[in-house]
Design an enzyme around this catalytic site. Structure first.
Site, PDB file in Angstrom:
ATOM      1  CD  GLU A  59     -31.494  45.775  -2.919  1.00 12.96           C
ATOM      2  OE1 GLU A  59     -30.717  46.483  -2.255  1.00 12.96           O
ATOM      3  OE2 GLU A  59     -31.109  44.935  -3.766  1.00 12.96           O
ATOM      4  CB  CYS A  92     -30.668  48.562  -5.287  1.00 14.19           C
ATOM      5  SG  CYS A  92     -30.181  47.100  -6.221  1.00 14.19           S
ATOM      6  CG  ASP A 207       5.485  17.400  -4.737  1.00 12.59           C
ATOM      7  OD1 ASP A 207       6.546  16.759  -4.836  1.00 12.59           O
ATOM      8  OD2 ASP A 207       5.235  18.154  -3.783  1.00 12.59           O
ATOM      9  CD  GLU A 274      -2.575  21.643  -0.359  1.00  6.78           C
ATOM     10  OE1 GLU A 274      -2.413  20.485   0.044  1.00  6.78           O
ATOM     11  OE2 GLU A 274      -3.531  22.356  -0.020  1.00  6.78           O
ATOM     12  CG  LEU A 279       3.102  30.245  -2.973  1.00  5.90           C
ATOM     13  CD1 LEU A 279       3.495  31.443  -3.831  1.00  5.90           C
ATOM     14  CD2 LEU A 279       2.099  29.378  -3.721  1.00  5.90           C
ATOM     15  CB  ALA A 280       4.128  28.608   2.717  1.00  5.48           C
ATOM     16  CB  ALA A 282       6.506  34.344  -1.012  1.00  3.72           C
TER      17      ALA A 282
END
Length: 352
Positions: A59, A92, A207, A274, A279-280, A282
């Protein structure tokens, strides 16, 4: 959705404002916002958009292009409710009032605890206000930012690639490649769409992933997610992730909800989880997985290397339930996209 009291000129101006908003940065703590100022006769006086934290809001950007007093009696068409707080810039809502704007049309209400209330402030000053114009389009455009603004955390997308029997690796730990090139290309495309990509330290050490988004030839895509590593073990000096275009962020992972709030404070709106299975699991167990991307290969391995570990579910009644939102064939593989079923949603038939 179009508000009943918006004119056709205002609706077209809102479409233009959404197009202007797209020029702003797609990441960061601030939303992408566009604004079109219309004369009382419906002519475009000025346009503006927000270019990122610390810069003029849409704005104010539009008002700055006019001579003093030129906005008196005008209509401001803006994609998000004008803010009502002092941050790096002023409110704004106040800027519009002081400019003499007579009417404000906006698409989506500001969900912020500190920034909302602009519509009420404008009305209190005698400005006519109409909300909800092209709200569906604006909600879709601002989906990631609105999610973070409403929840205080990024949207979490948990991805895994597995065999039909749910294995992510063979008994000896080998996993390249479970899925084919089409599925892998889709993963990299989705990585590039996310603000950040996460792995646990176990996967990092085992990995050595680069955590980059790459094309079929291995080149880096233009947009790269910020690498995030969850866990206490240090990232080795020579790890591939240390050569990422963005500096890695390491978080303990002991309190995922707190870690997600930390990421939101860094401007992260979407997190692509990933791996690995720890981790997935959790994120699923904590109820913090907002979308699942499951790439299924037409293969079976057996053995212990499951995509998801123990979720603490002791009976079928306690199963985590999801709704499929997409099923896509990718070469020989299949992508299943699922989201958590809302509380109170339909349950499976008895006996299934």
């Amino acid at each position: 959705m179009i508000a009943a009291r918006a004119t056709s000129t205002e609706v077209e101006a809102m479409r233009r404002a959404l197009a202007l908003a797209a020029h702003g940065p797609a990441t960061g703590v601030n939303p992408r916002v566009g604004c079109v100022l219309l004369s009382p006769a419906g002519d475009v006086l000025a346009e503006g958009w927000h270019r990122g934290a610390g810069t003029a809001h849409a704005e104010v950007d539009a008002l700055a292009k006019l001579a003093p007093g030129a906005a008196r009696g005008a209509t401001a068409v803006v994609t998000l409710e004008p803010c009502n707080h002092v941050g790096r810039t002023g409110p704004c809502a106040v800027a519009l009032i002081e400019a003499g704007v007579a009417r404000v049309v906006y698409a989506v209400a500001d969900p912020g605890d500190h920034s909302s209330g602009g519509a009420e402030r404008l009305r209190a000053a005698g400005v006519a206000v109409e909300g909800g114009v092209l709200a569906d389009e604006a909600e879709a455009f601002l989906a990631d930012w609105l999610f973070t603004a409403r929840t205080g955390r990024p949207k979490v997308i948990v991805k895994w690639a597995s065999t039909l029997d749910g294995r992510v690796a063979a008994a000896d730990g080998t996993s390249q490649w479970i899925t084919g090139p089409d599925a892998r290309a889709d993963v990299h495309r989705r990585r590039a769409q996310a603000d950040a990509i996460a792995v646990g330290t176990g996967t990092l050490l085992a990995d050595d992933p680069a955590l980059t988004a790459r094309d079929a030839d291995g080149g880096l895509l233009e947009r790269q997610p910020v690498p995030v590593v969850f866990g206490h073990r240090p990232v080795p000096e020579g790890a591939a992730v240390t050569r990422h275009p963005h500096d890695p962020v390491q978080l303990a992972g002991d309190d995922l909800a707190a870690d997600l709030r930390d990421l939101a404070g860094r401007g992260i709106r979407s997190l692509f989880v990933e791996g690995g299975p720890t981790l997935a699991t959790a994120f699923l167990a904590a109820g913090l997985a907002d979308e699942l991307l499951v790439y299924l290969a037409p293969a079976a391995l057996g053995g212990p290397r499951l995509a998801i570990g123990d979720l603490g579910v002791g009976t079928i009644a306690g199963a985590h339930r999801y709704d499929f939102t997409a099923v896509e064939r990718l070469g020989d593989d299949v992508l299943l996209v699922a989201r958590p079923r809302p509380a109170g949603g339909p349950r499976p038939n008895e006996g299934n």
